[in-house]
Design a protein around this motif. Structure first.
Motif, PDB file in Angstrom:
ATOM      1  N   SER A  31      -6.026   7.792 -15.695  1.00  0.00           N
ATOM      2  CA  SER A  31      -6.076   7.168 -14.294  1.00  0.00           C
ATOM      3  C   SER A  31      -4.950   6.023 -14.117  1.00  0.00           C
ATOM      4  O   SER A  31      -4.616   5.563 -15.143  1.00  0.00           O
ATOM      5  CB  SER A  31      -7.523   6.615 -13.565  1.00  0.00           C
ATOM      6  OG  SER A  31      -7.594   5.347 -14.426  1.00  0.00           O
ATOM      7  N   ASN A  32      -4.349   5.917 -13.072  1.00  0.00           N
ATOM      8  CA  ASN A  32      -3.375   4.745 -12.946  1.00  0.00           C
ATOM      9  C   ASN A  32      -3.717   3.983 -11.642  1.00  0.00           C
ATOM     10  O   ASN A  32      -3.696   4.894 -10.608  1.00  0.00           O
ATOM     11  CB  ASN A  32      -1.973   5.020 -13.284  1.00  0.00           C
ATOM     12  CG  ASN A  32      -1.424   5.824 -12.284  1.00  0.00           C
ATOM     13  OD1 ASN A  32      -1.818   7.056 -12.542  1.00  0.00           O
ATOM     14  ND2 ASN A  32      -0.413   5.412 -11.521  1.00  0.00           N
ATOM     15  N   LEU A  33      -3.164   2.827 -11.411  1.00  0.00           N
ATOM     16  CA  LEU A  33      -3.042   2.325 -10.162  1.00  0.00           C
ATOM     17  C   LEU A  33      -1.722   1.881  -9.653  1.00  0.00           C
ATOM     18  O   LEU A  33      -0.887   1.299 -10.533  1.00  0.00           O
ATOM     19  CB  LEU A  33      -3.897   0.778 -10.318  1.00  0.00           C
ATOM     20  CG  LEU A  33      -3.862  -0.139  -8.853  1.00  0.00           C
ATOM     21  CD1 LEU A  33      -4.954   0.453  -7.896  1.00  0.00           C
ATOM     22  CD2 LEU A  33      -4.666  -1.481  -9.206  1.00  0.00           C
ATOM     23  N   PRO A  58      -6.737   3.597 -19.626  1.00  0.00           N
ATOM     24  CA  PRO A  58      -6.817   3.628 -18.302  1.00  0.00           C
ATOM     25  C   PRO A  58      -7.342   5.287 -18.054  1.00  0.00           C
ATOM     26  O   PRO A  58      -6.688   6.156 -18.399  1.00  0.00           O
ATOM     27  CB  PRO A  58      -5.300   4.028 -17.905  1.00  0.00           C
ATOM     28  CG  PRO A  58      -4.732   3.979 -19.174  1.00  0.00           C
ATOM     29  CD  PRO A  58      -5.461   3.343 -20.222  1.00  0.00           C
ATOM     30  N   TYR A  60     -10.181   8.414 -16.730  1.00  0.00           N
ATOM     31  CA  TYR A  60     -10.933   9.045 -15.540  1.00  0.00           C
ATOM     32  C   TYR A  60     -11.884  10.234 -16.200  1.00  0.00           C
ATOM     33  O   TYR A  60     -11.423  10.966 -16.894  1.00  0.00           O
ATOM     34  CB  TYR A  60     -10.219   9.636 -14.678  1.00  0.00           C
ATOM     35  CG  TYR A  60     -11.007  10.227 -13.239  1.00  0.00           C
ATOM     36  CD1 TYR A  60     -11.230   9.585 -12.582  1.00  0.00           C
ATOM     37  CD2 TYR A  60     -11.305  11.601 -13.324  1.00  0.00           C
ATOM     38  CE1 TYR A  60     -12.330   9.872 -11.288  1.00  0.00           C
ATOM     39  CE2 TYR A  60     -11.938  12.079 -12.467  1.00  0.00           C
ATOM     40  CZ  TYR A  60     -12.668  11.396 -11.593  1.00  0.00           C
ATOM     41  OH  TYR A  60     -13.431  12.026 -10.488  1.00  0.00           O
ATOM     42  N   SER A  82     -13.571   5.674 -12.902  1.00  0.00           N
ATOM     43  CA  SER A  82     -12.009   5.454 -13.560  1.00  0.00           C
ATOM     44  C   SER A  82     -12.069   4.096 -13.834  1.00  0.00           C
ATOM     45  O   SER A  82     -12.679   3.013 -13.490  1.00  0.00           O
ATOM     46  CB  SER A  82     -11.179   5.901 -12.296  1.00  0.00           C
ATOM     47  OG  SER A  82     -11.292   5.170 -11.132  1.00  0.00           O
ATOM     48  N   VAL A  84      -8.700   1.173 -14.319  1.00  0.00           N
ATOM     49  CA  VAL A  84      -7.291   1.231 -14.115  1.00  0.00           C
ATOM     50  C   VAL A  84      -7.020  -0.035 -14.570  1.00  0.00           C
ATOM     51  O   VAL A  84      -7.699  -1.265 -14.725  1.00  0.00           O
ATOM     52  CB  VAL A  84      -6.982   1.437 -12.761  1.00  0.00           C
ATOM     53  CG1 VAL A  84      -7.260   2.647 -11.962  1.00  0.00           C
ATOM     54  CG2 VAL A  84      -7.749   0.167 -11.962  1.00  0.00           C
ATOM     55  N   THR A 104      -7.539  -5.818 -14.833  1.00  0.00           N
ATOM     56  CA  THR A 104      -8.013  -4.409 -14.825  1.00  0.00           C
ATOM     57  C   THR A 104      -9.218  -4.121 -13.754  1.00  0.00           C
ATOM     58  O   THR A 104      -9.740  -5.325 -13.153  1.00  0.00           O
ATOM     59  CB  THR A 104      -8.816  -4.020 -16.225  1.00  0.00           C
ATOM     60  OG1 THR A 104      -9.992  -5.107 -16.295  1.00  0.00           O
ATOM     61  CG2 THR A 104      -7.799  -4.342 -17.447  1.00  0.00           C
ATOM     62  N   SER A 106     -12.592  -1.290 -12.521  1.00  0.00           N
ATOM     63  CA  SER A 106     -13.262  -0.133 -12.906  1.00  0.00           C
ATOM     64  C   SER A 106     -14.349   0.316 -11.617  1.00  0.00           C
ATOM     65  O   SER A 106     -14.725  -0.782 -10.961  1.00  0.00           O
ATOM     66  CB  SER A 106     -14.108  -0.456 -14.094  1.00  0.00           C
ATOM     67  OG  SER A 106     -13.300  -0.565 -15.252  1.00  0.00           O
ATOM     68  N   ASP A 194      -6.191  -4.489  -6.972  1.00  0.00           N
ATOM     69  CA  ASP A 194      -5.381  -4.977  -8.123  1.00  0.00           C
ATOM     70  C   ASP A 194      -5.442  -6.627  -8.084  1.00  0.00           C
ATOM     71  O   ASP A 194      -5.277  -7.230  -9.051  1.00  0.00           O
ATOM     72  CB  ASP A 194      -3.783  -4.608  -8.278  1.00  0.00           C
ATOM     73  CG  ASP A 194      -3.230  -4.997  -6.916  1.00  0.00           C
ATOM     74  OD1 ASP A 194      -3.813  -5.366  -5.986  1.00  0.00           O
ATOM     75  OD2 ASP A 194      -1.846  -4.769  -6.714  1.00  0.00           O
ATOM     76  N   VAL A 214      -5.215   4.920  -6.300  1.00  0.00           N
ATOM     77  CA  VAL A 214      -5.711   5.090  -7.610  1.00  0.00           C
ATOM     78  C   VAL A 214      -5.447   6.752  -7.804  1.00  0.00           C
ATOM     79  O   VAL A 214      -6.215   7.606  -7.212  1.00  0.00           O
ATOM     80  CB  VAL A 214      -7.233   4.802  -7.252  1.00  0.00           C
ATOM     81  CG1 VAL A 214      -7.887   5.085  -8.754  1.00  0.00           C
ATOM     82  CG2 VAL A 214      -7.493   3.198  -7.145  1.00  0.00           C
ATOM     83  N   SER A 216      -4.796  10.148 -10.512  1.00  0.00           N
ATOM     84  CA  SER A 216      -5.420  10.480 -11.846  1.00  0.00           C
ATOM     85  C   SER A 216      -4.750  11.812 -12.105  1.00  0.00           C
ATOM     86  O   SER A 216      -4.174  12.744 -11.337  1.00  0.00           O
ATOM     87  CB  SER A 216      -6.813  10.896 -11.947  1.00  0.00           C
ATOM     88  OG  SER A 216      -7.225  11.676 -10.657  1.00  0.00           O
TER      89      SER A 216
END
Length: 233
Positions: A31-33, A58, A60, A82, A84, A104, A106, A194, A214, A216
């Motif tokens: 996953s990434n933000l 990162p 998911y 997830s 991130v 971070t 979650s 964030d 967000v 994935s």
């Protein structure tokens, strides 16, 4: 989120009455933000070089339930978790690199999406491969666990509405099993995933009006069960 899960349980009950085919399974990936801190890659965001103990992975992971109405159309419920990470040191913009914020987050999420396969992969056959697209609505529960260069305790949770959509590839094999890989994009109605605990003038100065995403990239494995539905081609 309770309403979404309640609707799903009601939907599941009707599915049993109509004897439709079901699929259950697992999915996992990265996953990434995409927000106002760190890199802005929408997919394939590499893990950071900082230690795992500092940023984590990162990741998911989740559960899948799919109800197939016909060989092409399905409704799917995703329940997942997830984690991130975001770090200005790996951003492309110079002001972000100089700023040096990181953190971070979650949380858990629940998505209900409509899925359309371009080929009749849900039909009664031993194997088939089909691309698919999907879109729907979801809810996320996130809490900040680390803020700008300062460890903090969890400050509570917040429910966030999201609009997941994406595309994937589904491969059915051995009649009852299916393997799928997909990219899911999830724009939210929040701009604080964030840095909900970061009070920084430079962050606010360069803050954009766009909401956080967000996203994935996952692989999923599902198993079909129940009496085969009466499909009409």
């Amino acid at each position: 989120m309770k309403r979404i899960i309640g609707l799903f349980l009601l939907f599941f009950g009707f599915a049993n009455l109509s004897a439709q085919r079901h699929e259950i399974g697992l999915k996992a990936g990265m996953s990434n933000l995409v927000g106002d801190i760190g890199r802005t890659n929408y997919i394939l965001q590499k893990p950071f070089n900082r230690s795992i103990s500092e940023h984590g992975i990162p990741f998911y992971g989740g559960l899948i339930y799919r109800r197939n109405f016909n060989p092409y159309q399905s409704v799917r419920l995703d329940l997942g978790f997830s984690h991130v990470q975001f770090d200005d040191r790996y951003a492309q913009e110079n002001y972000r690199k100089q700023r040096g914020l990181f953190g971070t987050n979650s949380g858990a999420d629940a998505d209900v999406v409509f899925e359309y396969n371009f080929l009749p992969v849900n039909n009664e056959q031993k194997s088939m491969l089909s691309p698919y697209v999907f879109g729907g609505i979801g809810a996320m529960v996130y809490s900040v666990v680390r803020s700008a260069q300062t460890e903090t305790d969890k400050s509570g949770k917040k429910i966030i509405i999201a609009v997941p959509f994406g595309a994937g590839l589904k491969y059915k094999f051995n009649y009852n099993w299916a393997l799928s890989g997909e990219f899911k994009f999830k724009p939210t109605f929040s701009d604080g995933i964030d840095y909900s605990m970061i009070d920084d003038k430079e962050t606010r100065k360069n803050k954009t009006n766009s909401k956080d995403w967000v996203n994935s990239m996952t692989l999923g494995l599902t198993y079909s069960f129940g009496r085969p539905p009466c499909y009409c081609d």
